[in-house]
Design a protein around this motif. Structure first.
Motif, PDB file in Angstrom:
ATOM      1  N   LEU A 147      -6.458 -18.481  44.754  1.00  0.00           N
ATOM      2  CA  LEU A 147      -5.341 -19.326  45.176  1.00  0.00           C
ATOM      3  C   LEU A 147      -3.997 -18.717  44.786  1.00  0.00           C
ATOM      4  O   LEU A 147      -3.023 -18.817  45.538  1.00  0.00           O
ATOM      5  CB  LEU A 147      -5.488 -20.725  44.581  1.00  0.00           C
ATOM      6  N   THR A 148      -3.948 -18.094  43.622  1.00  0.00           N
ATOM      7  CA  THR A 148      -2.706 -17.434  43.219  1.00  0.00           C
ATOM      8  C   THR A 148      -2.404 -16.281  44.163  1.00  0.00           C
ATOM      9  O   THR A 148      -1.272 -16.083  44.597  1.00  0.00           O
ATOM     10  CB  THR A 148      -2.813 -16.928  41.772  1.00  0.00           C
ATOM     11  N   TYR A 149      -3.432 -15.498  44.492  1.00  0.00           N
ATOM     12  CA  TYR A 149      -3.270 -14.388  45.426  1.00  0.00           C
ATOM     13  C   TYR A 149      -2.813 -14.897  46.790  1.00  0.00           C
ATOM     14  O   TYR A 149      -1.887 -14.354  47.398  1.00  0.00           O
ATOM     15  CB  TYR A 149      -4.593 -13.645  45.561  1.00  0.00           C
ATOM     16  N   ARG A 150      -3.435 -15.956  47.271  1.00  0.00           N
ATOM     17  CA  ARG A 150      -3.086 -16.498  48.582  1.00  0.00           C
ATOM     18  C   ARG A 150      -1.663 -17.023  48.617  1.00  0.00           C
ATOM     19  O   ARG A 150      -0.908 -16.779  49.560  1.00  0.00           O
ATOM     20  CB  ARG A 150      -4.054 -17.621  48.961  1.00  0.00           C
ATOM     21  N   ASP A 151      -1.268 -17.764  47.573  1.00  0.00           N
ATOM     22  CA  ASP A 151       0.033 -18.403  47.563  1.00  0.00           C
ATOM     23  C   ASP A 151       1.178 -17.415  47.355  1.00  0.00           C
ATOM     24  O   ASP A 151       2.281 -17.621  47.836  1.00  0.00           O
ATOM     25  CB  ASP A 151       0.093 -19.472  46.468  1.00  0.00           C
ATOM     26  N   GLN A 152       0.907 -16.341  46.625  1.00  0.00           N
ATOM     27  CA  GLN A 152       1.975 -15.398  46.311  1.00  0.00           C
ATOM     28  C   GLN A 152       1.904 -14.128  47.137  1.00  0.00           C
ATOM     29  O   GLN A 152       2.842 -13.349  47.153  1.00  0.00           O
ATOM     30  CB  GLN A 152       1.943 -15.049  44.822  1.00  0.00           C
ATOM     31  N   GLY A 153       0.783 -13.900  47.802  1.00  0.00           N
ATOM     32  CA  GLY A 153       0.627 -12.705  48.604  1.00  0.00           C
ATOM     33  C   GLY A 153       0.157 -11.536  47.760  1.00  0.00           C
ATOM     34  O   GLY A 153       0.168 -11.577  46.530  1.00  0.00           O
ATOM     35  N   PRO A 154      -0.262 -10.439  48.382  1.00  0.00           N
ATOM     36  CA  PRO A 154      -0.725  -9.267  47.636  1.00  0.00           C
ATOM     37  C   PRO A 154       0.368  -8.748  46.709  1.00  0.00           C
ATOM     38  O   PRO A 154       1.540  -8.691  47.069  1.00  0.00           O
ATOM     39  CB  PRO A 154      -1.039  -8.248  48.744  1.00  0.00           C
ATOM     40  N   ARG A 155      -0.027  -8.365  45.494  1.00  0.00           N
ATOM     41  CA  ARG A 155       0.948  -7.869  44.518  1.00  0.00           C
ATOM     42  C   ARG A 155       1.160  -6.381  44.677  1.00  0.00           C
ATOM     43  O   ARG A 155       0.215  -5.628  44.929  1.00  0.00           O
ATOM     44  CB  ARG A 155       0.449  -8.097  43.087  1.00  0.00           C
ATOM     45  N   ALA A 156       2.381  -5.981  44.501  1.00  0.00           N
ATOM     46  CA  ALA A 156       2.651  -4.552  44.414  1.00  0.00           C
ATOM     47  C   ALA A 156       2.148  -4.062  43.070  1.00  0.00           C
ATOM     48  O   ALA A 156       2.055  -4.820  42.114  1.00  0.00           O
ATOM     49  CB  ALA A 156       4.153  -4.307  44.546  1.00  0.00           C
ATOM     50  N   ALA A 157       1.794  -2.794  43.002  1.00  0.00           N
ATOM     51  CA  ALA A 157       1.341  -2.231  41.739  1.00  0.00           C
ATOM     52  C   ALA A 157       2.462  -2.307  40.711  1.00  0.00           C
ATOM     53  O   ALA A 157       3.652  -2.231  41.045  1.00  0.00           O
ATOM     54  CB  ALA A 157       0.921  -0.778  41.951  1.00  0.00           C
ATOM     55  N   VAL A 158       2.082  -2.480  39.450  1.00  0.00           N
ATOM     56  CA  VAL A 158       3.075  -2.491  38.377  1.00  0.00           C
ATOM     57  C   VAL A 158       3.730  -1.119  38.325  1.00  0.00           C
ATOM     58  O   VAL A 158       3.051  -0.095  38.233  1.00  0.00           O
ATOM     59  CB  VAL A 158       2.407  -2.814  37.020  1.00  0.00           C
ATOM     60  N   GLN A 159       5.038  -1.091  38.411  1.00  0.00           N
ATOM     61  CA  GLN A 159       5.763   0.162  38.420  1.00  0.00           C
ATOM     62  C   GLN A 159       6.031   0.623  36.992  1.00  0.00           C
ATOM     63  O   GLN A 159       6.656  -0.079  36.197  1.00  0.00           O
ATOM     64  CB  GLN A 159       7.091   0.017  39.178  1.00  0.00           C
ATOM     65  N   ALA A 160       5.566   1.819  36.664  1.00  0.00           N
ATOM     66  CA  ALA A 160       5.758   2.350  35.313  1.00  0.00           C
ATOM     67  C   ALA A 160       7.108   3.029  35.201  1.00  0.00           C
ATOM     68  O   ALA A 160       7.541   3.737  36.121  1.00  0.00           O
ATOM     69  CB  ALA A 160       4.655   3.347  34.986  1.00  0.00           C
ATOM     70  N   PRO A 161       7.799   2.820  34.080  1.00  0.00           N
ATOM     71  CA  PRO A 161       9.060   3.531  33.866  1.00  0.00           C
ATOM     72  C   PRO A 161       8.805   5.023  33.679  1.00  0.00           C
ATOM     73  O   PRO A 161       7.686   5.449  33.363  1.00  0.00           O
ATOM     74  CB  PRO A 161       9.610   2.891  32.579  1.00  0.00           C
ATOM     75  N   THR A 162       9.837   5.823  33.871  1.00  0.00           N
ATOM     76  CA  THR A 162       9.722   7.272  33.689  1.00  0.00           C
ATOM     77  C   THR A 162       9.640   7.599  32.209  1.00  0.00           C
ATOM     78  O   THR A 162      10.402   7.063  31.397  1.00  0.00           O
ATOM     79  CB  THR A 162      10.943   7.989  34.305  1.00  0.00           C
ATOM     80  N   LEU A 163       8.720   8.469  31.850  1.00  0.00           N
ATOM     81  CA  LEU A 163       8.603   8.868  30.450  1.00  0.00           C
ATOM     82  C   LEU A 163       9.783   9.753  30.051  1.00  0.00           C
ATOM     83  O   LEU A 163      10.142  10.691  30.770  1.00  0.00           O
ATOM     84  CB  LEU A 163       7.300   9.639  30.218  1.00  0.00           C
ATOM     85  N   PRO A 164      10.400   9.485  28.897  1.00  0.00           N
ATOM     86  CA  PRO A 164      11.515  10.312  28.439  1.00  0.00           C
ATOM     87  C   PRO A 164      11.007  11.613  27.833  1.00  0.00           C
ATOM     88  O   PRO A 164       9.827  11.764  27.522  1.00  0.00           O
ATOM     89  CB  PRO A 164      12.161   9.428  27.362  1.00  0.00           C
ATOM     90  N   ASP A 165      11.915  12.573  27.661  1.00  0.00           N
ATOM     91  CA  ASP A 165      11.567  13.785  26.935  1.00  0.00           C
ATOM     92  C   ASP A 165      11.281  13.443  25.488  1.00  0.00           C
ATOM     93  O   ASP A 165      11.784  12.457  24.939  1.00  0.00           O
ATOM     94  CB  ASP A 165      12.729  14.791  26.991  1.00  0.00           C
ATOM     95  N   LYS A 166      10.482  14.267  24.850  1.00  0.00           N
ATOM     96  CA  LYS A 166      10.085  14.019  23.467  1.00  0.00           C
ATOM     97  C   LYS A 166      11.288  13.878  22.550  1.00  0.00           C
ATOM     98  O   LYS A 166      11.291  13.070  21.621  1.00  0.00           O
ATOM     99  CB  LYS A 166       9.189  15.161  22.979  1.00  0.00           C
ATOM    100  N   GLU A 167      12.339  14.643  22.824  1.00  0.00           N
ATOM    101  CA  GLU A 167      13.500  14.644  21.941  1.00  0.00           C
ATOM    102  C   GLU A 167      14.481  13.518  22.230  1.00  0.00           C
ATOM    103  O   GLU A 167      15.425  13.310  21.472  1.00  0.00           O
ATOM    104  CB  GLU A 167      14.243  15.983  22.055  1.00  0.00           C
ATOM    105  N   SER A 168      14.285  12.776  23.334  1.00  0.00           N
ATOM    106  CA  SER A 168      15.320  11.842  23.773  1.00  0.00           C
ATOM    107  C   SER A 168      15.008  10.384  23.480  1.00  0.00           C
ATOM    108  O   SER A 168      15.688   9.503  23.968  1.00  0.00           O
ATOM    109  CB  SER A 168      15.553  12.013  25.285  1.00  0.00           C
ATOM    110  N   HIS A 169      13.970  10.103  22.677  1.00  0.00           N
ATOM    111  CA  HIS A 169      13.682   8.713  22.384  1.00  0.00           C
ATOM    112  C   HIS A 169      13.325   8.548  20.915  1.00  0.00           C
ATOM    113  O   HIS A 169      12.935   9.501  20.236  1.00  0.00           O
ATOM    114  CB  HIS A 169      12.550   8.182  23.272  1.00  0.00           C
ATOM    115  N   THR A 170      13.491   7.327  20.433  1.00  0.00           N
ATOM    116  CA  THR A 170      13.209   7.021  19.038  1.00  0.00           C
ATOM    117  C   THR A 170      11.709   7.042  18.788  1.00  0.00           C
ATOM    118  O   THR A 170      10.935   6.427  19.515  1.00  0.00           O
ATOM    119  CB  THR A 170      13.775   5.636  18.674  1.00  0.00           C
ATOM    120  N   LEU A 171      11.302   7.753  17.739  1.00  0.00           N
ATOM    121  CA  LEU A 171       9.882   7.842  17.407  1.00  0.00           C
ATOM    122  C   LEU A 171       9.491   6.689  16.503  1.00  0.00           C
ATOM    123  O   LEU A 171      10.303   6.177  15.735  1.00  0.00           O
ATOM    124  CB  LEU A 171       9.587   9.188  16.744  1.00  0.00           C
ATOM    125  N   ALA A 172       8.234   6.276  16.594  1.00  0.00           N
ATOM    126  CA  ALA A 172       7.791   5.101  15.850  1.00  0.00           C
ATOM    127  C   ALA A 172       6.494   5.383  15.105  1.00  0.00           C
ATOM    128  O   ALA A 172       5.713   6.268  15.474  1.00  0.00           O
ATOM    129  CB  ALA A 172       7.597   3.931  16.810  1.00  0.00           C
TER     130      ALA A 172
END
Length: 357
Positions: A147-172
């Motif tokens: 019913l959720t699928y029918r009422d809302q229609g087919p979902r687009a795939a979850v879009q992943a953000p672009t991975l940053p370079d190793k040096e450009s993000h805070t490490l955890a």
């Protein structure tokens, strides 16, 4: 019109129950307020007469029986739908005697709606009063998902953000917690650890005992000794991650979290009560810890909580989990990943994005 199929006034006691058959109810309104669990008595009394159906091989519906179509088998229900149309509300039992189950009717109902969209009314809602927890879960997942699928229609795939370079993000400094019966050497744990450490993060992946009485104290000690800044958890580990996040104020990334394992993997455990007490002892004090974390008492920093959930997860209650964690940032996957969450490496860009918060 369907005297041989549906019964309107048959039993003198409208509240009759067969001995030792306990009702458990779960409701999903496809439009409106969402899932509720108010109990059977008084349910949907606003729906007009003959707009409700009660599918059960033995029991009678609550209140005025004349308000209900009462069907005793999946075939009876199918014939009633063909003769009278689909009602606005159906209350389902699962086991209908012998090999017959409500799932047979539900699959038929979905097929009819696919063949002729609109066969199921737009304002349709349902409730499950079955005492069979697995059957109730499967019914809810199947019908809710369609019913959720029918009422809302087919979902687009979850879009992943672009991975940053190793040096450009805070490490955890990250703690990954596996699920019940798994280990720190599982394919999922190994894959996430390798990909995150390739980006420069430090990932700790201990093997716990799948026993909250032992695990939570061990993980608590690791949080303190290793200076953990963020926690990722899968299934039972997702619940552990949420509990630790509240206690330590860290970010949490949950993968198909099992919010009430005392009612699933530990349901038949000989020390279930002690396990539940161990879980409750980690929760913020509140009158009803069953409703944690969405009970107004939680100390969770919701903007720092992200959940990735496979909408076809066969082990957890997906509608309940999504609704309970509605204040978390939620990534819904509709591409057949299941409870195992196949291709878990796809989450790495989302995890990196989560770590920025």
């Amino acid at each position: 019109m369907c005297d041989a199929i549906c019964r309107f006034t048959v039993d003198n006691d409208p509240h009759r129950q067969t001995p030792n058959r306990r009702k458990s109810t779960s409701r999903r309104r496809i439009h409106g307020a969402g899932s509720q669990n108010p109990g059977v008595t008084g349910m949907n009394s606003h729906i007009q007469a003959n707009k409700k159906m009660f599918l059960d091989d033995e029991r009678m519906p609550p209140g005025d029986e004349s308000q209900w179509r009462i069907c005793r088998s999946s075939n009876d229900a199918m014939q009633a739908m063909l003769q009278q149309g689909v009602p606005d509300f159906i209350s389902f039992d699962h086991d209908l005697g012998g090999d017959d189950t409500a799932m047979i009717f539900v699959k038929w109902l979905i097929d009819k709606d696919l063949d002729s969209l609109g066969f199921i009314p737009a304002e349709f809602s349902f409730e499950i009063h079955s005492q069979n927890p697995i059957g109730a879960h499967n019914l809810r997942q199947t019908l809710y998902g369609y019913l959720t699928y029918r009422d809302q229609g087919p979902r687009a795939a979850v879009q992943a953000p672009t991975l940053p370079d190793k040096e450009s993000h805070t490490l955890a400094n990250i703690l990954y917690i596996h699920g019940h019966g798994s280990s720190g050497n599982s394919e999922k744990a190994t894959q996430l650890k390798a990909q995150l450490e390739s980006l420069g993060h430090k990932v700790h992946v201990p093997t716990h005992q799948s026993d909250p009485r032992i695990d939570l104290r061990m993980l608590e000690g690791m949080m303190e000794s290793e200076g953990i800044e963020a926690v990722i958890g899968s299934s039972l580990g997702g619940l552990y991650a949420l509990l630790l996040s509240e206690r330590f104020g860290t970010s949490a990334f949950l993968i198909n979290p099992s919010l009430h394992p005392e009612d699933s993997v530990f349901r038949e455990h000989s020390e279930r009560s002690a396990i539940k007490a161990a879980l409750d002892s980690f929760k913020t004090d509140a009158p009803d810890k069953k409703e944690w974390p969405d009970n107004g008492y939680s100390q969770l920093d919701w903007p720092r909580i992200t959940m990735a959930i496979a909408m076809d997860d066969e082990r957890i209650d997906v509608p309940y989990t999504v609704e309970t964690l509605t204040r978390a940032h939620t990534l819904k996957f509709h591409d057949g990943r299941g409870h195992q969450f196949k291709n878990v490496g796809d989450l790495v860009p989302h995890i990196v994005e989560w770590l920025k918060r």
